[in-house]
Design an enzyme around this catalytic site. Sequence first.
Site, PDB file in Angstrom:
ATOM      1  N   CYS A 199      55.439 -30.299 -99.520  1.00 21.73           N
ATOM      2  CA  CYS A 199      55.473 -30.703-100.936  1.00 21.73           C
ATOM      3  C   CYS A 199      54.931 -32.220-100.635  1.00 21.73           C
ATOM      4  O   CYS A 199      54.993 -32.628-100.943  1.00 21.73           O
ATOM      5  CB  CYS A 199      57.206 -30.699-100.797  1.00 21.73           C
ATOM      6  SG  CYS A 199      57.230 -31.623-102.885  1.00 21.73           S
ATOM      7  N   CYS A 239      56.721 -35.232-103.702  1.00 24.56           N
ATOM      8  CA  CYS A 239      57.780 -35.712-103.398  1.00 24.56           C
ATOM      9  C   CYS A 239      58.588 -34.533-102.112  1.00 24.56           C
ATOM     10  O   CYS A 239      57.943 -35.233-100.738  1.00 24.56           O
ATOM     11  CB  CYS A 239      58.967 -35.203-104.309  1.00 24.56           C
ATOM     12  SG  CYS A 239      59.432 -33.229-104.855  1.00 24.56           S
ATOM     13  N   SER A 240      59.162 -34.237-101.752  1.00 21.76           N
ATOM     14  CA  SER A 240      59.657 -33.564-100.924  1.00 21.76           C
ATOM     15  C   SER A 240      60.995 -32.330-100.600  1.00 21.76           C
ATOM     16  O   SER A 240      62.005 -32.271 -99.410  1.00 21.76           O
ATOM     17  CB  SER A 240      60.555 -34.436 -99.584  1.00 21.76           C
ATOM     18  OG  SER A 240      61.995 -34.753-100.748  1.00 21.76           O
ATOM     19  N   CYS A 241      60.408 -31.707-101.568  1.00 20.83           N
ATOM     20  CA  CYS A 241      60.940 -30.588-101.685  1.00 20.83           C
ATOM     21  C   CYS A 241      61.084 -29.079-100.100  1.00 20.83           C
ATOM     22  O   CYS A 241      60.343 -29.407 -99.845  1.00 20.83           O
ATOM     23  CB  CYS A 241      60.140 -28.989-102.373  1.00 20.83           C
ATOM     24  SG  CYS A 241      60.482 -30.243-104.440  1.00 20.83           S
TER      25      CYS A 241
END
Lengths: 108, 94, 219
Positions: free
Chosen positions: C119, C122-124
């Site tokens: 991602c 962000c950090s999905c």
Amino acid sequence: MRGPQDYGGLPAGPVDPVTHEHEPTHWEKTVDALMMLVFDQKRQLARVDESRRMQEALGEDYHKFPYYERWLQAVTWLMLEKGVFSQEELEAKQAEVRARLEAERDGA
Amino acid sequence: MEPKYKPGDKVRILQRNQPGHVRTPIYVRGKTGVIERIVGSFPNPELLAYGHTGLPYKMLYRVNFRQSDLWDDYDGPVDDTLEIEIYEHWLAPA
Amino acid sequence: MSEHHHDHDHPTHTHDGKPIQEDPLPPIEAQILEASVRELLIEKGIVSAEEIRRAIEVMETRGESLGARIVARAWTDPAFKEKLLHHSDDALLEFGIDMRPMELCVVENTEDVHNMVVCTLCSCYPRPILGIPPAWYKRRDYRARAVREPRAVLKEFGTVLPDSKQVRVHDSNADLRYLVLPKRPEGTEGWSVEQLEALITRDSMIGVSDVRDPAESGA
């Protein structure tokens, strides 16, 4: 214009799964849990999209904070924006918590 | 809501100069790829980010790119690809 | 108390090059902020301490093992695998997981294609299945380079792929969450589901490495 979060394709260092891996600490898990609850369907208090926007609003400071501290900052601002608590309430609480933590540390 | 594109369509990602919260990274803007699938319709995250309902729903697609089309210096086989989700208002026919 | 530097992270090595154990607590200001926000939210009845405790508990039960069970089931049950690939909502309900409104997109490794998930924005991550994402997944280095030089990043995980195999990177930037379905290794015919589960690692379901080698598993 590239937002601070838009990292795709930028120069960066090696990915180091040995150093950059740790069991999530209790503190991190607590922040994570708090966030998940704040964004959940039951409360409908805020969307995770809003918290992303808040983090992006950090601008260059986006890069300064480790992951969970950045999320914590974003959630705090969101709560202020939505009037869940006021700046005065937050500052009073921070003073109270600071005094408590310092007393614990000094007493130890 | 009818999707404007279908799998197999060639599409170009627009270079929208849009302020605020967007989920279309810079590295795909202006690039050409192929629709891999129609994901479905969702509230618009660009509006959700500001506490808006995000309505009306926007159609979301997965787009497939050749890595050599994304990066001039891609250092890998020509068959390597990348897939990413793009909202309809960021697409134009190519 | 040691200084904490925030260039990109805490100092990671001592002067003689040994990796430092990550401190269990962040700088005092972050501790104060977290406690303050948490206590205010509890005082205002927005969350309860019990809910927080329970959420941490649920988070701790998720991780590699749930993902491994799903993959092992897909390896051994062709009808389930079809469901997982094309109607993931229904497949996940069989494991008691409901991710809606997000949807799980399962990408299958084959002879010809190796999938890798990132991602960049962000950090999905498929948290209901794999739990909290690893620290490296959230850092700039992975997010920046996985899309541009995936093969070099894979090498940093010890994963080397022939040019004849296509590397396909998935940037998880919107409403889907991704799980890689690794390829079932040769030499596991007749293995039990539990034996198969033991081969499947979190990193193989993110796509930065393959599953454990059956020859080394001692099964």
